[in-house]
Design a protein around this motif. Structure first.
Motif, mmCIF file in Angstrom:
data_model
loop_
_atom_site.group_PDB
_atom_site.id
_atom_site.type_symbol
_atom_site.label_atom_id
_atom_site.label_comp_id
_atom_site.label_asym_id
_atom_site.label_seq_id
_atom_site.Cartn_x
_atom_site.Cartn_y
_atom_site.Cartn_z
ATOM 1 N N ILE A 1 -8.610 17.102 1.657
ATOM 2 C CA ILE A 1 -8.716 15.643 1.769
ATOM 3 C C ILE A 1 -10.174 15.212 1.832
ATOM 4 N N ASN B 1 -0.283 12.629 9.157
ATOM 5 C CA ASN B 1 -1.115 11.475 9.459
ATOM 6 C C ASN B 1 -2.553 11.919 9.277
ATOM 7 N N VAL B 2 -3.363 11.078 8.663
ATOM 8 C CA VAL B 2 -4.730 11.441 8.314
ATOM 9 C C VAL B 2 -5.706 10.430 8.889
ATOM 10 N N ARG B 3 -6.777 10.951 9.488
ATOM 11 C CA ARG B 3 -7.906 10.111 9.901
ATOM 12 C C ARG B 3 -9.133 10.636 9.176
ATOM 13 N N ARG C 1 -7.387 5.844 -0.143
ATOM 14 C CA ARG C 1 -5.981 5.922 0.262
ATOM 15 C C ARG C 1 -5.097 6.311 -0.927
ATOM 16 N N LYS D 1 -3.281 9.995 -1.094
ATOM 17 C CA LYS D 1 -1.811 10.009 -1.050
ATOM 18 C C LYS D 1 -1.219 10.619 -2.316
ATOM 19 N N VAL E 1 1.970 11.418 2.873
ATOM 20 C CA VAL E 1 0.983 10.940 3.835
ATOM 21 C C VAL E 1 1.572 9.689 4.450
ATOM 22 N N MET F 1 -2.673 6.641 7.198
ATOM 23 C CA MET F 1 -4.048 7.022 6.894
ATOM 24 C C MET F 1 -4.983 5.996 7.494
#
Length: 173
Positions: free
Chosen positions: A97, A122-124, A143, A147, A158, A161
């Motif tokens: 990512i 979940n992505v940060r 994004r 995704k 995902v 985000m």
């Protein structure tokens, strides 16, 4: 390990260092062991020591769980057949990512935190952005790129985000 765990670990390490110094000083005869015995004799019936003991026990358990990596999943099962399983690691997803996010013009110094769940991830994304870059447009592009690529490569959805712009600064070469 999160920042809260690091602070707790630092405080706990400091406390253990004080206890170790007291043990060394007592063994070297700098002060007599009667001082420690008198301190220990005051413990029964004193609720403050009980509360301190419970807090130290909880901190010890928290650090043990964190140290063993039991605070979350580290792999996600992509598929399983009679021939075997296909797993993807949290670190692999985070690295991939980060590469995807840095493909967007003006985005650099990307750090990614992925939280694995049964239904998806979940992505940060923490990143720096160059001056003059439109943040909403770039975040939409990131994004979409992340995704679609994650779904295409791994089959994982995902779910959430978050893009955190930590700095607006030109990329240093």
């Amino acid at each position: 390990m999160g920042i809260a765990d690091r602070i707790i670990l630092t405080l706990y390490t400091f406390l253990m260092a004080v206890v170790a110094v007291l043990a060394v000083l007592c063994s070297l005869g700098v002060f007599s062991h009667e001082v420690l015995v008198n301190l220990v004799n005051h413990i029964p019936g004193n609720w403050i020591y009980a509360v301190g003991g419970v807090i130290m026990l909880l901190v010890s358990l928290r650090l043990l769980v964190t140290g063993l990596g039991l605070t979350g999943m580290s792999t996600l099962k992509l598929s399983e057949t009679d021939k075997g399983k296909v797993l993807v690691g949290k670190g692999a997803l985070e690295d991939y990512i980060a590469v995807l996010a840095q493909e967007i013009y003006g985005i650099h110094n990307v750090k990614v935190i992925v939280k694995l769940e049964d239904e998806g991830i979940n992505v940060r994304i923490n990143a720096s952005i160059e001056p003059g870059i439109n943040i909403p447009e770039s975040s939409d592009e990131i994004r979409t790129n992340v995704k679609e690529s994650i779904k295409k490569v791994t089959g994982i959805d995902v779910k959430e985000m978050e893009l955190f712009v930590k700095q607006i600064k030109a990329k240093e070469e």
